[in-house]
Write a protein that holds these residues in place. Structure first.
Motif, PDB file in Angstrom:
ATOM      1  N   MET A   1      54.878  39.625  48.418  1.00 20.84           N
ATOM      2  CA  MET A   1      55.828  39.236  47.400  1.00 20.84           C
ATOM      3  C   MET A   1      56.540  40.486  46.899  1.00 20.84           C
ATOM      4  N   GLU A   2      57.770  40.326  46.500  1.00 23.15           N
ATOM      5  CA  GLU A   2      58.556  41.488  46.110  1.00 23.15           C
ATOM      6  C   GLU A   2      58.221  42.054  44.737  1.00 23.15           C
ATOM      7  N   ASP A   3      57.573  41.257  43.873  1.00 22.76           N
ATOM      8  CA  ASP A   3      57.354  41.745  42.513  1.00 22.76           C
ATOM      9  C   ASP A   3      55.886  41.843  42.096  1.00 22.76           C
ATOM     10  N   HIS A   4      54.960  41.586  43.008  1.00 21.58           N
ATOM     11  CA  HIS A   4      53.543  41.712  42.681  1.00 21.58           C
ATOM     12  C   HIS A   4      52.707  41.633  43.952  1.00 21.58           C
ATOM     13  N   VAL A   5      51.446  41.918  43.796  1.00 20.85           N
ATOM     14  CA  VAL A   5      50.529  41.849  44.929  1.00 20.85           C
ATOM     15  C   VAL A   5      49.206  41.253  44.454  1.00 20.85           C
ATOM     16  N   HIS A   6      48.612  40.447  45.318  1.00 21.87           N
ATOM     17  CA  HIS A   6      47.272  39.916  45.064  1.00 21.87           C
ATOM     18  C   HIS A   6      46.337  40.560  46.079  1.00 21.87           C
ATOM     19  N   LEU A   7      45.182  40.976  45.627  1.00 21.45           N
ATOM     20  CA  LEU A   7      44.195  41.577  46.513  1.00 21.45           C
ATOM     21  C   LEU A   7      42.840  40.927  46.271  1.00 21.45           C
ATOM     22  N   ALA A   8      42.103  40.719  47.335  1.00 24.05           N
ATOM     23  CA  ALA A   8      40.709  40.286  47.213  1.00 24.05           C
ATOM     24  C   ALA A   8      39.867  41.491  47.599  1.00 24.05           C
ATOM     25  N   ILE A   9      39.181  42.050  46.633  1.00 24.79           N
ATOM     26  CA  ILE A   9      38.456  43.303  46.841  1.00 24.79           C
ATOM     27  C   ILE A   9      37.032  43.164  46.316  1.00 24.79           C
ATOM     28  N   ARG A  10      36.097  43.652  47.087  1.00 25.04           N
ATOM     29  CA  ARG A  10      34.720  43.761  46.599  1.00 25.04           C
ATOM     30  C   ARG A  10      34.514  45.223  46.238  1.00 25.04           C
ATOM     31  N   ILE A  11      34.103  45.471  45.002  1.00 22.81           N
ATOM     32  CA  ILE A  11      33.925  46.860  44.567  1.00 22.81           C
ATOM     33  C   ILE A  11      32.483  47.115  44.139  1.00 22.81           C
ATOM     34  N   SER A  12      32.121  48.351  44.266  1.00 23.13           N
ATOM     35  CA  SER A  12      30.800  48.816  43.852  1.00 23.13           C
ATOM     36  C   SER A  12      30.716  48.859  42.330  1.00 23.13           C
TER      37      SER A  12
ATOM     38  N   LEU B   1      40.135  31.693  47.195  1.00 24.69           N
ATOM     39  CA  LEU B   1      40.965  32.823  46.787  1.00 24.69           C
ATOM     40  C   LEU B   1      41.768  33.370  47.964  1.00 24.69           C
ATOM     41  N   VAL B   2      41.120  33.559  49.089  1.00 25.24           N
ATOM     42  CA  VAL B   2      41.805  34.089  50.274  1.00 25.24           C
ATOM     43  C   VAL B   2      42.912  33.128  50.720  1.00 25.24           C
ATOM     44  N   GLN B   3      42.648  31.838  50.705  1.00 25.29           N
ATOM     45  CA  GLN B   3      43.688  30.860  51.060  1.00 25.29           C
ATOM     46  C   GLN B   3      44.851  30.927  50.075  1.00 25.29           C
ATOM     47  N   TYR B   4      44.527  31.067  48.798  1.00 24.11           N
ATOM     48  CA  TYR B   4      45.557  31.186  47.761  1.00 24.11           C
ATOM     49  C   TYR B   4      46.438  32.406  48.026  1.00 24.11           C
ATOM     50  N   ILE B   5      45.817  33.532  48.321  1.00 20.77           N
ATOM     51  CA  ILE B   5      46.567  34.754  48.606  1.00 20.77           C
ATOM     52  C   ILE B   5      47.414  34.589  49.859  1.00 20.77           C
ATOM     53  N   ASP B   6      46.849  33.984  50.885  1.00 19.53           N
ATOM     54  CA  ASP B   6      47.580  33.788  52.147  1.00 19.53           C
ATOM     55  C   ASP B   6      48.824  32.917  51.968  1.00 19.53           C
ATOM     56  N   LYS B   7      48.825  32.055  50.986  1.00 14.98           N
ATOM     57  CA  LYS B   7      49.947  31.121  50.794  1.00 14.98           C
ATOM     58  C   LYS B   7      50.853  31.517  49.633  1.00 14.98           C
ATOM     59  N   GLN B   8      50.905  32.800  49.306  1.00 23.49           N
ATOM     60  CA  GLN B   8      51.696  33.265  48.167  1.00 23.49           C
ATOM     61  C   GLN B   8      53.166  32.892  48.258  1.00 23.49           C
ATOM     62  N   GLU B   9      53.769  33.101  49.405  1.00 23.48           N
ATOM     63  CA  GLU B   9      55.200  32.820  49.528  1.00 23.48           C
ATOM     64  C   GLU B   9      55.484  31.356  49.216  1.00 23.48           C
ATOM     65  N   GLU B  10      54.689  30.490  49.786  1.00 25.81           N
ATOM     66  CA  GLU B  10      54.845  29.053  49.538  1.00 25.81           C
ATOM     67  C   GLU B  10      54.584  28.723  48.060  1.00 25.81           C
ATOM     68  N   HIS B  11      53.535  29.273  47.526  1.00 25.22           N
ATOM     69  CA  HIS B  11      53.160  29.020  46.138  1.00 25.22           C
ATOM     70  C   HIS B  11      54.264  29.448  45.165  1.00 25.22           C
ATOM     71  N   HIS B  12      54.885  30.586  45.416  1.00 26.41           N
ATOM     72  CA  HIS B  12      55.876  31.114  44.477  1.00 26.41           C
ATOM     73  C   HIS B  12      57.246  30.471  44.617  1.00 26.41           C
ATOM     74  N   ARG B  13      57.389  29.556  45.529  1.00 19.71           N
ATOM     75  CA  ARG B  13      58.600  28.734  45.522  1.00 19.71           C
ATOM     76  C   ARG B  13      58.540  27.749  44.361  1.00 19.71           C
ATOM     77  N   LYS B  14      57.313  27.434  43.916  1.00 23.34           N
ATOM     78  CA  LYS B  14      57.102  26.458  42.849  1.00 23.34           C
ATOM     79  C   LYS B  14      56.886  27.115  41.481  1.00 23.34           C
ATOM     80  N   GLN B  15      56.310  28.312  41.480  1.00 26.95           N
ATOM     81  CA  GLN B  15      55.973  28.977  40.212  1.00 26.95           C
ATOM     82  C   GLN B  15      56.166  30.483  40.385  1.00 26.95           C
TER      83      GLN B  15
END
Length: 99
Positions: A1-12, A61-75
């Motif tokens: 996305m041009e104005d934000h990024v979603h990441l799925a990260i496991r951190i210590s 969460l991963v599916q949500y991130i993968d579908k960002q372009e589609e999702h942001h057509r609506k919101q």
């Protein structure tokens, strides 16, 4: 996305979210600026949002991130972020959300 990024990260437990975000923003800014003179003025916004999910929610969460372009057509991003803040009971002042 041009104005934000979603990441799925496991951190210590040994790194804070603030330190992780600082390192991600710093290293990615240096990298993108090295790619082309077009990006010389690239900068991340000052703030960030971080939300945690449990292992049972990771696939969703991963599916949500993968579908960002589609999702942001609506919101758009700002509406989405406000929705997350409300969903998780995080108080906010609109004046301080956006750069």
């Amino acid at each position: 996305m041009e104005d934000h990024v979603h990441l799925a990260i496991r951190i210590s437990r040994q790194i804070t979210i603030a330190d992780l975000i600082e390192k991600l923003k710093s290293s990615s800014s240096k990298w993108i600026k090295s790619q082309s003179p077009v990006f010389v003025d690239f900068a991340w916004q000052r703030g960030y949002g971080a939300f945690s999910v449990g292992p049972s929610d990771l696939d969703a969460l991963v599916q949500y991130i993968d579908k960002q372009e589609e999702h942001h057509r609506k919101q758009d991003f700002q509406d989405e972020f406000r929705m997350f803040l409300r969903k998780y009971g995080i108080e906010f002042d609109e004046r301080y959300l956006w750069d």
